[in-house]
Design a protein around this motif. Sequence first.
Motif, short mmCIF file in Angstrom:
data_model
loop_
_atom_site.label_atom_id
_atom_site.label_comp_id
_atom_site.label_asym_id
_atom_site.label_seq_id
_atom_site.Cartn_x
_atom_site.Cartn_y
_atom_site.Cartn_z
N ARG A 567 0.82 -1.22 0.00
CA ARG A 567 0.00 0.00 0.00
C ARG A 567 0.85 1.26 0.00
N HIS A 568 2.21 1.07 0.05
CA HIS A 568 3.13 2.21 -0.02
C HIS A 568 2.82 3.27 1.04
N LYS A 569 2.48 2.83 2.22
CA LYS A 569 2.26 3.79 3.31
C LYS A 569 3.63 4.16 3.86
N GLN A 570 4.27 5.13 3.23
CA GLN A 570 5.64 5.48 3.57
C GLN A 570 5.68 6.39 4.80
N THR A 571 5.31 5.85 5.92
CA THR A 571 5.34 6.63 7.15
C THR A 571 6.46 6.12 8.05
N ILE A 572 6.98 7.01 8.85
CA ILE A 572 8.04 6.64 9.77
C ILE A 572 7.53 5.60 10.76
N GLY A 573 6.29 5.73 11.17
CA GLY A 573 5.73 4.80 12.14
C GLY A 573 5.71 3.37 11.62
N THR A 574 5.28 3.20 10.36
CA THR A 574 5.22 1.85 9.78
C THR A 574 6.61 1.25 9.67
N LYS A 575 7.55 2.06 9.18
CA LYS A 575 8.91 1.57 9.01
C LYS A 575 9.56 1.26 10.37
N ALA A 576 9.28 2.08 11.37
CA ALA A 576 9.83 1.84 12.70
C ALA A 576 9.34 0.50 13.25
N GLU A 577 8.07 0.17 13.02
CA GLU A 577 7.54 -1.11 13.49
C GLU A 577 8.20 -2.28 12.77
N ILE A 578 8.43 -2.12 11.46
CA ILE A 578 9.10 -3.18 10.70
C ILE A 578 10.51 -3.40 11.25
N MET A 579 11.23 -2.30 11.48
CA MET A 579 12.59 -2.40 12.01
C MET A 579 12.61 -3.12 13.35
N LEU A 580 11.73 -2.71 14.27
CA LEU A 580 11.72 -3.31 15.60
C LEU A 580 11.29 -4.77 15.56
N ASP A 581 10.31 -5.09 14.71
CA ASP A 581 9.89 -6.49 14.57
C ASP A 581 11.07 -7.36 14.16
N HIS A 582 11.84 -6.85 13.19
CA HIS A 582 13.01 -7.62 12.74
C HIS A 582 14.05 -7.70 13.84
N PHE A 583 14.38 -6.58 14.45
CA PHE A 583 15.47 -6.56 15.43
C PHE A 583 15.15 -7.46 16.62
N ILE A 584 13.94 -7.34 17.15
CA ILE A 584 13.60 -8.13 18.34
C ILE A 584 13.54 -9.62 18.02
N SER A 585 12.92 -9.98 16.89
CA SER A 585 12.74 -11.40 16.58
C SER A 585 14.01 -12.05 16.04
N LYS A 586 14.79 -11.33 15.22
CA LYS A 586 15.93 -11.95 14.54
C LYS A 586 17.27 -11.64 15.20
N VAL A 587 17.34 -10.61 16.00
CA VAL A 587 18.63 -10.22 16.59
C VAL A 587 18.59 -10.33 18.12
N TYR A 588 17.65 -9.63 18.74
CA TYR A 588 17.59 -9.57 20.21
C TYR A 588 17.21 -10.91 20.83
N ASN A 589 16.11 -11.50 20.35
CA ASN A 589 15.63 -12.76 20.94
C ASN A 589 16.55 -13.94 20.62
N THR A 590 17.26 -13.86 19.51
CA THR A 590 18.16 -14.96 19.14
C THR A 590 19.53 -14.81 19.80
#
Length: 800
Positions: A567-590
């Motif tokens: 949907r190309h919702k280029q908002t900082i909020g959406t991108k920030a959630e994507i970043m945190l989802d990746h970091f917590i699941s793939k980096v922090y939790n592992t």
Amino acid sequence: MLSKTNEQALEAAIEKKLTGTCIENLSSGMKPISEPQDVYRGGNGFYIGNANDFNAHYAIDESRFWNFLENTQKEELKKIQRSADWKLRISERLDRMIKKYGLLRVLRKGLEVEDAHFTLLYQLPMASSSEAVKENFEKNEFSVTRQIRYNTENQREEIDMVVFVNGLPVATLELKNTWTGQTATVHGIKQYKYDRDIKQPLLTFGRCLVHFAVDTDEVYMCTRLDGANSFFLPFNKGNNNGKGNPPNPFGHKSAYLWEEIFTRESLANIIQHFVRFDGKATDPLSKRTLYFPRYHQLDVVRRLLNHASKNGVGHTYLIQHSAGSGKSNSITWAAYQLIETYPEREGLPGAKGIQNPLFDSVIVVTDRRLLDKQLRENIKEFSEVKNIVSPAFSSKDLKDGLEQGKKIIITTIQKFPFIVDGIADLSEKRFAVIIDEAHSSQSGTAAGKMNQAMGVGQSEEDEEDTQDKILKAMQARKMKGNASYLAFTATPKNATLERFGTKQEDGTFKPFHLYSMKQAIEEGFILDVLANYTTYKSYYEIEKSIQENPLFDTKKAQKKLRAYVERHKQTIGTKAEIMLDHFISKVYNTKKLKGKAKAIVVTQNIESAIRYYLIIKQILKEKGNPFRIAVAFSGKKTVDGIEYDEMNLNDFPANIDTAKPSDPGYLSDKIARYFNMDEYRILVVANKYLTGFDQPKLCTMYVDKKLQGVLAVQALSRLNRSANKLGKKTEDLFVLDFFNQVDDIKASFDPFYTSTSLSGATDINVLHELKGTLDEVGVYEWEEVEDFVKNISRVKTHNN
């Protein structure tokens, strides 16, 4: 037995080059030579040593040691020879001094025994040295001995070869022959780690300067043998801008070690001007680190000095050395030796006769305050002259230092315009200017101060970097010929290459010396940040292909990522959630990097950085604040009517900052210091910290900013610092880019990397096709696959 014979052949080849002959030519079989050894001084001017002359308790070649003292310092010996046990007195004193300070100390400063003083190495003469100094150097007794029985408890254990200077061991060698499948990198290093008794005097730290594992193709070195923890560095020339050594049409690829490095002049030069201990002389030897130059460091310094002595003053040199090259050491070695560089002949540009040094002063331009401290400490070891290094962090200090002819002046990048003017005003003096561009924008203030000095304004988005400012300062002033400029950088721009590079016959420009990113990666000094570079579209396609494939019933692709892409919702909020989802699941939790992994978010400007920080902090609060984050930017910025600066926005708790300036590795920059703490996991930046920020725990980067050219390389390279203690590997790195395209990043890296390779999105169906092929061939049974999965899962659980 065949392997032994081949190692013996390599031993003989090395011995013959160093001495002019070898044991095999002098005796039948391996019978020790009994004739006077003076006969066998040929080749590189070495004597053939006799293994029977080695005293394993004191780790000296007794024949050469006493022969040297008796031939060169009879009067001093007489002072001790009044006692019957005079040899024991000298040996015991030597042993105590080496155990306390290391061999390097006695080689440089000599040995005091009661009222006698013994010189243990006559220095390599300079062009201006007297005949007496030159004659003394010829009295040094360099020797090489094969099959040294080094172990006082086991006479059967032998080291393949040992190189001595006046009976004192400076290098050991374990040799392997690649033709028999034995290599230095595997078998030679393994032998040092597991098969050699490091408690024996010869192998204890500081007793011998360096230990080499050598085969016919490669060379590796170590200065501290520590069993399985011994850390070996490559001592190779590099091949095709990568690791290893180039083909040698005249012999073995590794022959440069005994043909070039193991000459009397080369070894004396290395001992006098390169090898060094860090820390203070009063520190326990076991707590210090011994530095022996890597090949490219030795090579670049020697090439610079050689070119200057042959061509005089008024030249420019571009040294393109990647991160991981050890630029700090290369700069300190070059700075000290440039002040002792003499013209090779009369009449060279800028020369004042062959009796006078080419340069009156060496100016080191850097924004690394630590380099000032490092230079002072390093040069203290090399020079008897005190206060040879003068810091100049104000214009007055710089002016005074230039006019008073201080030998080495350390100053900052923003003072560069004043340096150019000062050099022009002092036309009767000669200068070498070393420009260290490595850490130029960590503080975020150097650029602004330099602009103020030059009367140039700038906008936040159009900030010039250090290379631009140095070039502008040089172009704005008429350059006099009384200075040579040496620019050290990992990522030169085209304009920098033209200004400092070496012009080729076809009109192009090349660096004077190159240690490429490719070589640094292949040698393991930095990691390949492009190996796991992914654009957001590629990341989405991978997740989507997993979700839509019925054979992979894993969690579905992230909804937030799908919303952003589809949907190309280029908002900082959406991108920030994507970043945190990746970091917590793939980096922090592992628990990557033993649970210490960090990430950096690169934003378009300061306003974006502030917004990202506030949103990420809010999301973390909703998740129970599993970790802290920080933001870095220069100056103040008003966003939504509120004025922010770094300190009030970060609100660092003072009670957790327990670091002291006296602590090893202390970070003077407050944000760098806090971000180094385990509590802090994500750093949000705009321009600050995109270059020159060394944080080995960084392994993940989220990019929401246009990156191109040198800035792209510098920014992504924040992740490439190795961290062996944390087990950091290339597969731990990850870059998720919301802004740039693969081809643009590849184009940015190509000039510096030499073999950049970026791929598009991974197609999960490739795995099914591969599985089908393997099934047909019958490579495995399914039970074996299930067993492997169980085992690998158990290993991962154990490691975490």
